[in-house]
Design a protein around this motif. Sequence first.
Motif, PDB file in Angstrom:
ATOM      1  N   VAL A  78     -22.303  17.980 -22.381  1.00  0.00           N
ATOM      2  CA  VAL A  78     -23.017  18.958 -23.208  1.00  0.00           C
ATOM      3  C   VAL A  78     -23.513  20.117 -22.352  1.00  0.00           C
ATOM      4  CG1 VAL A  78     -25.088  19.331 -24.596  1.00  0.00           C
ATOM      5  CG2 VAL A  78     -23.668  17.315 -25.000  1.00  0.00           C
ATOM      6  N   GLY A  79     -24.136  19.808 -21.208  1.00  0.00           N
ATOM      7  CA  GLY A  79     -24.632  20.866 -20.331  1.00  0.00           C
ATOM      8  C   GLY A  79     -23.524  21.741 -19.787  1.00  0.00           C
ATOM      9  N   ALA A  80     -22.433  21.111 -19.332  1.00  0.00           N
ATOM     10  CA  ALA A  80     -21.313  21.896 -18.805  1.00  0.00           C
ATOM     11  C   ALA A  80     -20.653  22.718 -19.906  1.00  0.00           C
ATOM     12  CB  ALA A  80     -20.287  20.960 -18.164  1.00  0.00           C
ATOM     13  N   GLY A  81     -20.511  22.122 -21.085  1.00  0.00           N
ATOM     14  CA  GLY A  81     -19.901  22.862 -22.194  1.00  0.00           C
ATOM     15  C   GLY A  81     -20.743  24.052 -22.622  1.00  0.00           C
ATOM     16  N   MET A  82     -22.064  23.889 -22.652  1.00  0.00           N
ATOM     17  CA  MET A  82     -22.929  25.004 -23.013  1.00  0.00           C
ATOM     18  C   MET A  82     -22.895  26.098 -21.947  1.00  0.00           C
ATOM     19  SD  MET A  82     -24.126  24.555 -25.973  1.00  0.00           S
ATOM     20  CE  MET A  82     -25.179  25.993 -25.883  1.00  0.00           C
ATOM     21  N   ALA A  83     -22.741  25.712 -20.683  1.00  0.00           N
ATOM     22  CA  ALA A  83     -22.645  26.722 -19.627  1.00  0.00           C
ATOM     23  C   ALA A  83     -21.382  27.559 -19.801  1.00  0.00           C
ATOM     24  CB  ALA A  83     -22.654  26.045 -18.254  1.00  0.00           C
ATOM     25  N   VAL A  84     -20.273  26.898 -20.076  1.00  0.00           N
ATOM     26  CA  VAL A  84     -19.013  27.628 -20.292  1.00  0.00           C
ATOM     27  C   VAL A  84     -19.109  28.499 -21.537  1.00  0.00           C
ATOM     28  CG1 VAL A  84     -16.555  27.350 -20.793  1.00  0.00           C
ATOM     29  CG2 VAL A  84     -17.660  25.870 -19.097  1.00  0.00           C
ATOM     30  N   LEU A  85     -19.755  27.980 -22.587  1.00  0.00           N
ATOM     31  CA  LEU A  85     -19.845  28.712 -23.849  1.00  0.00           C
ATOM     32  C   LEU A  85     -20.749  29.938 -23.742  1.00  0.00           C
ATOM     33  CD1 LEU A  85     -19.109  28.678 -26.924  1.00  0.00           C
ATOM     34  CD2 LEU A  85     -21.211  27.361 -27.274  1.00  0.00           C
ATOM     35  N   THR A  86     -21.831  29.820 -22.966  1.00  0.00           N
ATOM     36  CA  THR A  86     -22.837  30.889 -22.938  1.00  0.00           C
ATOM     37  C   THR A  86     -22.819  31.705 -21.654  1.00  0.00           C
ATOM     38  OG1 THR A  86     -24.499  29.357 -22.032  1.00  0.00           O
ATOM     39  CG2 THR A  86     -24.352  29.548 -24.431  1.00  0.00           C
ATOM     40  N   VAL A 139     -10.128  24.649 -13.283  1.00  0.00           N
ATOM     41  CA  VAL A 139     -11.238  25.404 -12.672  1.00  0.00           C
ATOM     42  C   VAL A 139     -12.574  24.733 -12.965  1.00  0.00           C
ATOM     43  CG1 VAL A 139     -12.481  27.593 -12.685  1.00  0.00           C
ATOM     44  CG2 VAL A 139      -9.978  27.589 -12.709  1.00  0.00           C
ATOM     45  N   TYR A 140     -12.747  24.360 -14.218  1.00  0.00           N
ATOM     46  CA  TYR A 140     -14.045  23.804 -14.618  1.00  0.00           C
ATOM     47  C   TYR A 140     -14.247  22.379 -14.094  1.00  0.00           C
ATOM     48  CZ  TYR A 140     -14.271  27.774 -17.810  1.00  0.00           C
ATOM     49  OH  TYR A 140     -14.300  29.039 -18.340  1.00  0.00           O
TER      50      TYR A 140
END
Length: 327
Positions: free
Chosen positions: A131-139, A237-238
């Motif tokens: 969730v944290g990594a996904g939100m970082a990529v999204l925002t 990359v991620y």
Amino acid sequence: MTSIAISKPALGENAWLRFAVRRGGRLLVSVWVLLTAAFGMIHLIPGDPVRAALGPTASAQVVGARRAALGLDDPLWQQYFHYLGNLFSGKLGVSMSSGLPVSQIISERLPATLEIAVYSFLLALAVAIPVGAGMAVLTRGGRHRHAELAFTSASVVLAAIPEFLIAVGLVFVFGVTLGWAPVAGRTGPESYLLPVLALALGPAAVLARIVRVEMLTVLRADYIRTARAKRLPARLVYLRHALPNALTATLTLGGLLLSALVAGTVLVENVFAWPGLGSTIVQSILAKDYPVVQGIVLVYGLGVLLVNLAVDVALALLDPRSTIRES
């Protein structure tokens, strides 16, 4: 033109030895402080534990004989060394209420506490990292402000609610209203659901925010720009370059949260009548069964110290140069 690769010198054995000695010394001092504090607890808590165990109708002769049998009439320094000697020989004393050895009570109740603590920690990691990594990529780059605001607000609210209030809410909604899960006891796999959720939601919210912040920092790094310039797949990359470098701070905080999870079991176990150390220590405090309280406090304290030591070692293995030189 010949290129010369210059590698940084590896850390020698002496650096690792100094690290081990320093960490070992700190652990020994912390253990001594913990043992001394646990010993002093019986003498600082008001009231007579022997009188509380025997009841108000017991005669003074019976109370005095019991105190003498427990060594409570000896000088304080003598009691202290007798206490340490018993600990090193594996004796934690005898319960004043049940007459059972404290070590037996702890060995019977510890697995239940460890189960929900470990399951909650694993659930918090399993939720927080993606969730944290996904939100970082999204925002990243200021995109999707509404998603960022919703994520931040939800994580702050969840992190601020005490575990026992979350537990009561889960009992009311999923146990009483919907009837989806049992609300008391350790009766089967379904009985783990609500206690584990109650313990995991707050730490998952905190860890998710940390993962997002660290991931955003990593995504602005030069080597990530280089990886993108090479047109590597975004997934590579991620997952291979960004995420591992973002998890160092998460590992540190995760170890601290695991310690907090173990302590948080005290209240959650009492909400769900879970047969672990948390419910046992509350019952022992009410009964003034101080040997049991003393033994459980030692177990909780040693657990916190060992978790912190494990985090230090893991960080040293992941980033040996900065960790060992700073320690």
